[in-house]
Design an enzyme around this catalytic site. Structure first.
Site, short mmCIF file in Angstrom:
data_model
loop_
_atom_site.label_atom_id
_atom_site.label_comp_id
_atom_site.label_asym_id
_atom_site.label_seq_id
_atom_site.Cartn_x
_atom_site.Cartn_y
_atom_site.Cartn_z
CG ASP A 106 -2.14 0.79 1.10
OD1 ASP A 106 -2.26 1.52 0.11
OD2 ASP A 106 -3.01 0.70 2.00
CG ASP A 184 -6.01 -5.25 1.28
OD1 ASP A 184 -6.78 -6.09 1.80
OD2 ASP A 184 -5.11 -4.68 1.93
CB SER A 216 -7.10 -9.48 0.64
OG SER A 216 -5.74 -9.23 0.38
NE ARG A 241 -3.05 -12.17 4.76
CZ ARG A 241 -3.10 -10.91 5.19
NH1 ARG A 241 -2.52 -9.96 4.49
NH2 ARG A 241 -3.70 -10.61 6.33
CG ASP A 245 -3.14 -7.30 8.05
OD1 ASP A 245 -3.74 -8.03 7.25
OD2 ASP A 245 -3.12 -6.05 7.98
C1 GLA Z 1 -4.39 -4.76 4.82
C2 GLA Z 1 -3.63 -5.99 4.35
C3 GLA Z 1 -2.15 -5.84 4.68
C4 GLA Z 1 -1.62 -4.59 4.03
C5 GLA Z 1 -2.42 -3.38 4.47
C6 GLA Z 1 -2.05 -2.13 3.69
O1 GLA Z 1 -4.43 -4.66 6.21
O2 GLA Z 1 -4.15 -7.15 4.92
O3 GLA Z 1 -1.43 -6.98 4.24
O4 GLA Z 1 -1.64 -4.74 2.65
O5 GLA Z 1 -3.81 -3.60 4.28
O6 GLA Z 1 -2.77 -1.03 4.08
#
Ligand code: GLA
Length: 455
Positions: A106, A184, A216, A241, A245
């Site tokens: 990001d 994401d 994600s 994912r 996190d």
């Molecule tokens: C989410 C994702 C993380 C990362 C952040 C960036 O939380 O799960 O892996 O990419 O966003 O803001």
């Protein structure tokens, strides 16, 4: 092999494992797992990519959304960081081991799209543009990944890819020469995600450029059925994912492990060549893990057939962290062509757990993991107790110490000493023929395009 003091294979000084409350999968659980695996259709996102779990480097966990390049030019999210990390990947032995992808996360873009509605990189932090970065990375024999978000904004508040921008953004990434996209899911609804994730898969394919697609999506839907349909995921995404996190702490690693192995009956059959569960980045080399814990994360991610995406500062990584991440046998196991995700097969009352990943050519990897917090623990068991075929003989190599034990019979008792929050990891090759039935079953299942499971 690590062995208990004065202990040898078949001559352990420890109490027998049976006295420690070993839990092994019941015949019923096995039957259910087989039935579930056979019920899964073999369809997957066959874009030919990610036949083994992707390996590389991803900025997020270590470098986050640090955009203050005036105060912190060395560490902020800027092209300099990626140029420097690409140099390290290419020059310090990473690339040759398979760490190929260098992935932007990001906070790379400007706060607004341009007049044509295109995403653009922040002009101060990425003055050369993403295409130049991709060219640089490609010239080093590496691949470039980028980050987007199916929603109004990215999680960090940068422009997102709403449904009306899916095609345009896929096209932009392809024109830049991007090789992987992490999409994401912040700031989007369940319905938008159900539409948008498959739409992006189609849009990426339509560009004609091979772009590994990391979704994600399940992480935003709780990661489990009925909300998450792993068949649909595998048809659309190369990796995904599933869960929270990772943070720079052992607690975070443990919570991820717990979730993945508690739900292994659902998650394990979903993984395979071209479609992988992603328990998130490796944090080895950072601040939160001890040496033992670092070895544990590496071993357990490998047993999970997880993508190996490091998020650490490769410019200043310690020799010991580097050695863990560059362990050849470990990487060979992670990248095994069969792509079968491993399972936890034993949970002892003594807080020892055993994990098994079946590998090609009837080999396998075993991880003995200690959740204890007192002292090194002498754990005694036998391969037969771990459900290896009774009549088989193995050559075992300890993945970390490299020591070899030859002629280990399934019935032999052996002992391993496992440090607190540490692992002992073994690679096992049968030295007797014919190939044992439990491997045959899995391999047949595999060749029929089904998702094999551990029996
Ligand atoms: C989410 C994702 C993380 C990362 C952040 C960036 O939380 O799960 O892996 O990419 O966003 O803001």
């Amino acid at each position: 092999m690590a062995s208990c003091e004065r202990g040898r294979v078949g001559e352990s000084l420890c109490a027998p494992a049976a006295a420690m409350g070993m839990v092994v999968p019941s015949a019923l659980a096995v039957a259910v797992a087989v039935a579930m695996a056979l019920a899964l259709p073999s369809v997957a996102l066959e874009n030919g990519l990610a036949r083994t779990p992707p390996m590389g480097w991803l900025a997020w966990e270590r470098f986050r959304c640090n955009v203050d390049c005036r105060a912190d030019p060395h560490n902020c999210i800027s092209e300099r960081l990626f140029f420097e990390m690409a140099d390290r990947l290419a020059e310090d032995g990473w690339r040759e081991l398979g760490y190929q992808y260098i992935n932007i996360d990001d906070c790379w873009s400007a706060k607004q799209r341009d007049a044509m509605g295109r995403l653009v990189p922040d002009p101060e932090r990425f003055p050369s543009g993403i295409k130049a970065l991709a060219d640089y990375v490609h010239a080093k024999g590496l691949k470039l990944g980028i980050y987007g978000d199916l929603g109004k904004y990215t999680c960090g508040g940068y422009p997102g890819t709403t449904l009306d921008y899916v095609k345009q953004d896929a096209q932009t990434f392809a024109e830049w020469g991007v090789d992987m996209l992490k999409l994401d899911g912040c700031y989007s609804s369940e319905e938008q995600q159900a539409k948008g994730y498959p739409e992006m898969a189609r849009a990426l394919n339509a560009t004609g450029r091979p772009i590994v697609y990391s979704c994600s999506w399940p992480a935003y839907q709780g990661g489990l059925p009925p909300k998450v349909n792993y068949t649909i995921l595998a048809e659309n995404c190369n990796l995904w994912r599933n869960y929270d996190d990772i943070q720079d702490s052992w607690d975070s690693v443990l919570s991820i492990l717990d979730w993945f192995f508690t739900n292994q009956d659902v998650l394990q059959p979903a993984a395979g060549p071209g479609h992988w569960n992603d328990p998130d980045m490796l944090i080895i080399g950072n601040f939160g893990l001890s040496y033992e814990q670092s070895r544990s994360q590496m071993a357990l991610w490998t047993v999970m057939a997880a993508p190996l995406l490091m998020s650490t500062d490769l410019r200043s990584i310690s020799p010991s962290a580097k050695e863990i991440l560059q362990n050849r046998l470990m990487i060979q196991i992670n990248q095994d062509p069969l792509g079968i995700q491993g399972r936890r097969i034993v949970k002892e009352k003594s807080h020892i757990e055993v994990f098994l990943r079946p590998l090609s050519q009837a080999a396998s990897a075993l991880v003995f993991f200690s959740r204890r917090t007192d002292m090194p623990f002498c754990y005694t068991t036998s391969l037969a107790k771990l459900h290896f075929p009774e009549d088989a003989v193995y050559e075992v190599q300890d993945v970390y110490s490299r020591k070899i034990i030859s002629g280990l019979k399934a019935g032999d008792n052996f002992s391993v000493v496992i440090n607190p929050s540490g692992v002992v990891m073994w690679h096992l090759r049968p030295t007797t023929l014919p190939v044992q039935p439990w491997h045959v079953v899995r391999q047949q299942a595999h060749s029929e395009g089904l998702h094999p499971v551990l029996l």
